[in-house]
Scaffold this motif. Structure first.
Motif, short mmCIF file in Angstrom:
data_model
loop_
_atom_site.label_atom_id
_atom_site.label_comp_id
_atom_site.label_asym_id
_atom_site.label_seq_id
_atom_site.Cartn_x
_atom_site.Cartn_y
_atom_site.Cartn_z
N GLN A 1 26.84 -45.69 -0.67
CA GLN A 1 26.54 -45.22 -2.01
C GLN A 1 27.24 -43.89 -2.23
O GLN A 1 27.83 -43.32 -1.31
CB GLN A 1 25.03 -45.05 -2.19
N LYS A 2 27.16 -43.37 -3.48
CA LYS A 2 27.66 -42.03 -3.76
C LYS A 2 26.73 -41.00 -3.13
O LYS A 2 25.59 -41.29 -2.81
CB LYS A 2 27.75 -41.82 -5.27
N ASP A 3 27.24 -39.77 -2.99
CA ASP A 3 26.41 -38.74 -2.37
C ASP A 3 25.23 -38.33 -3.23
O ASP A 3 24.27 -37.74 -2.74
CB ASP A 3 27.25 -37.52 -1.97
N SER A 4 25.29 -38.62 -4.53
CA SER A 4 24.14 -38.42 -5.41
C SER A 4 24.35 -39.29 -6.64
O SER A 4 25.51 -39.62 -6.98
CB SER A 4 23.99 -36.95 -5.81
N PRO A 5 23.28 -39.68 -7.33
CA PRO A 5 23.44 -40.60 -8.47
C PRO A 5 24.38 -40.07 -9.55
O PRO A 5 25.08 -40.84 -10.20
CB PRO A 5 22.00 -40.75 -9.00
N ARG A 6 24.40 -38.75 -9.77
CA ARG A 6 25.23 -38.17 -10.83
C ARG A 6 26.58 -37.67 -10.31
O ARG A 6 27.33 -37.04 -11.04
CB ARG A 6 24.48 -37.01 -11.51
N SER A 7 26.85 -37.94 -9.06
CA SER A 7 28.08 -37.43 -8.46
C SER A 7 29.31 -38.03 -9.16
O SER A 7 29.34 -39.21 -9.52
CB SER A 7 28.13 -37.77 -6.97
N LYS A 8 30.33 -37.18 -9.31
CA LYS A 8 31.60 -37.64 -9.87
C LYS A 8 32.52 -38.18 -8.78
O LYS A 8 33.64 -38.61 -9.07
CB LYS A 8 32.28 -36.49 -10.61
N ARG A 9 32.06 -38.16 -7.55
CA ARG A 9 32.89 -38.59 -6.42
C ARG A 9 32.68 -40.10 -6.24
O ARG A 9 31.74 -40.54 -5.60
CB ARG A 9 32.54 -37.78 -5.18
N LYS A 10 33.56 -40.88 -6.80
CA LYS A 10 33.39 -42.33 -6.91
C LYS A 10 33.65 -43.04 -5.58
O LYS A 10 34.38 -42.56 -4.72
CB LYS A 10 34.32 -42.89 -7.98
N ILE A 11 33.05 -44.23 -5.45
CA ILE A 11 33.23 -45.04 -4.24
C ILE A 11 33.59 -46.49 -4.60
O ILE A 11 33.58 -47.36 -3.72
CB ILE A 11 31.96 -45.04 -3.37
N ASP A 12 33.90 -46.76 -5.86
CA ASP A 12 34.08 -48.14 -6.31
C ASP A 12 35.19 -48.87 -5.56
O ASP A 12 35.07 -50.07 -5.26
CB ASP A 12 34.36 -48.16 -7.82
N LEU A 13 36.28 -48.16 -5.24
CA LEU A 13 37.35 -48.82 -4.50
C LEU A 13 36.94 -49.12 -3.06
O LEU A 13 37.49 -50.05 -2.44
CB LEU A 13 38.62 -47.96 -4.51
N ALA A 14 36.00 -48.35 -2.51
CA ALA A 14 35.48 -48.68 -1.19
C ALA A 14 34.74 -50.01 -1.24
O ALA A 14 34.88 -50.85 -0.34
CB ALA A 14 34.55 -47.57 -0.69
N VAL A 15 33.95 -50.21 -2.30
CA VAL A 15 33.26 -51.48 -2.48
C VAL A 15 34.28 -52.61 -2.66
O VAL A 15 34.15 -53.69 -2.07
CB VAL A 15 32.30 -51.42 -3.69
#
Length: 403
Positions: A361-375
């Motif tokens: 998951q992201k480091d926090s729900p509102r984080s701008k640091r995306k992980i979608d490409l990891a998924v």
């Protein structure tokens, strides 16, 4: 001149050294300096000073700085307003750069999961940003911390000509079981390393990079797609069947400057079409939310034996896919072409333990640091495995020829 850090105590590391060098020096007498505990200024009252500022400081905008020193910039992150204070100070310096204004950062190695000022500067340097001078001494990556001789050699290289450092004492500190691996590598060996809680450490991921044997048109690939419409990113990642090499097929990411930003749905459709036109797509796993109708059309167009829904909100299946991807990276059974966007998303991901295993998951729900490409990469690698299990590796497609 400003000395910036996360706290006044942190600025003291640099400010105390400056006070010590100026006190009773020729500069103090020549320039008539008033050297105080929190401020150095001219006794005459003319403009100019050396003063500490922190990430909570206000009113910095527009100041005419001739020199800014950011100490321990790996601690300047979004959560403590460090990014904000850096942006303000950087703007101020740029406005007077023609007159010789400069900004200096001093830092330990950063954690790729934190998005610190140090990380942003290093990534800008790697991207070829002009006007940056980057200088670093670091140990060779991946040293076995239990190998005393290799560890000692790495410390000697990392500390360079710092002859006053007790290398043997540092070896003991690193091999103390109370010292975490992340702290040992970042703060002693100066190695960029993910902090505890991150999913993929940088050393492991970088070891999977392979710029040889590039992906070519006509290669057999699998696809992973994770879509959104407004706030999160959307992405498409490919994975070559014969060697598990991942590569980017498309990314639509909110730049953070528009509140009404939306994913370019037509761009997504075009990327999927381009992938099927360019490569031999054997299997595609697509997360349905927001794109269920589109995925249905893709299945009709390209074959329902090639395009499949894959619900990432089903923890058992997703935990197993994440574990397979991570294990493959750890043992070198996975490759990637070094794409910076995929790398950024993979290193942004943090773990969350659930009864079924580990999710990302992201480091926090509102984080701008995306992980979608990891998924997307996890889905593509899983699609590759299922395509191979179905016997599609090197299997020629059947053609119907009319006469």
């Amino acid at each position: 001149m400003n000395l910036a850090a996360t706290s006044i105590d942190q600025t003291a590391n640099v400010y105390d050294a400056i006070r010590g060098m100026l006190a009773e020096s020729p500069a103090e007498r020549e320039f008539g300096l008033d050297i105080g505990k929190t401020l150095v200024q001219f006794k005459s009252g003319k403009p100019g000073s050396i003063r500490p500022v922190t990430a909570s400081s206000r009113g910095l905008e527009g100041a005419r700085q001739s020199f800014v020193c950011l100490d321990e910039s790996h601690h300047l992150v979004e959560s403590n307003q460090g990014i904000h204070v850096y942006d303000v100070l950087d703007r101020n310096v740029r406005k007077t750069a023609g007159a010789g204004s400069r900004l200096l950062e001093s830092t330990n190695a950063y954690s790729p999961s934190e998005g610190s000022v140090a990380q942003r500067t290093h990534e800008a340097f790697l991207a070829g940003s002009k006007g940056l001078l980057y200088d670093c001494l670091e140990a060779p990556p991946g040293i076995d911390l239990k190998d005393t001789e290799a560890l000692r050699a790495g410390l000697v290289e990392a500390y360079g000509d710092s002859s006053w450092v007790d290398i043997d004492a540092l070896v003991e500190a690193i091999q103390d079981p109370r010292t975490s691996e992340a702290n040992a590598r970042r703060f002693y060996l100066d190695e960029i390393f993910s902090s505890d809680g991150t999913w993929m450490d940088k050393v492991t991921w970088d070891a999977c990079a392979d710029d040889a044997d590039p992906i070519m048109p006509g290669d057999q690939i699998a696809i992973g797609f994770d879509g959104s419409l407004h706030h999160d990113s959307s992405g498409v990642v490919g994975c070559r069947l014969r060697d598990g090499k991942t590569f980017l097929l498309g990314l639509w990411e909110n730049p953070g400057t528009k509140s009404d930003w939306e994913v370019d749905v037509l761009g997504v459709e075009a990327a999927i079409k381009r992938a099927f036109d360019t490569y031999r797509v054997e299997w595609a796993y697509c997360d349905p939310p927001y794109f269920q109708e589109a995925i249905g059309r893709w299945a009709l167009t390209y074959g329902d034996d090639r395009v499949f829904e894959y619900w990432t909100n089903r923890p058992t299946r997703m935990c197993e896919a994440i574990e397979r991807f991570h294990s493959a990276a750890a043992v070198g059974d996975l490759k990637h072409d070094g794409d910076p966007h995929i790398t950024r998303h993979v290193l942004n991901a943090v773990t969350r333990e659930v009864p079924q295993g580990i999710l990302i998951q992201k480091d926090s729900p509102r984080s701008k640091r995306k992980i979608d490409l990891a998924v997307c990469a996890v889905l593509a690698f899983e699609a590759r495995a299922d395509a191979i299990a179905d016997g599609r590796l090197h299997k020629p497609r059947r053609r119907v020829v009319g006469f």
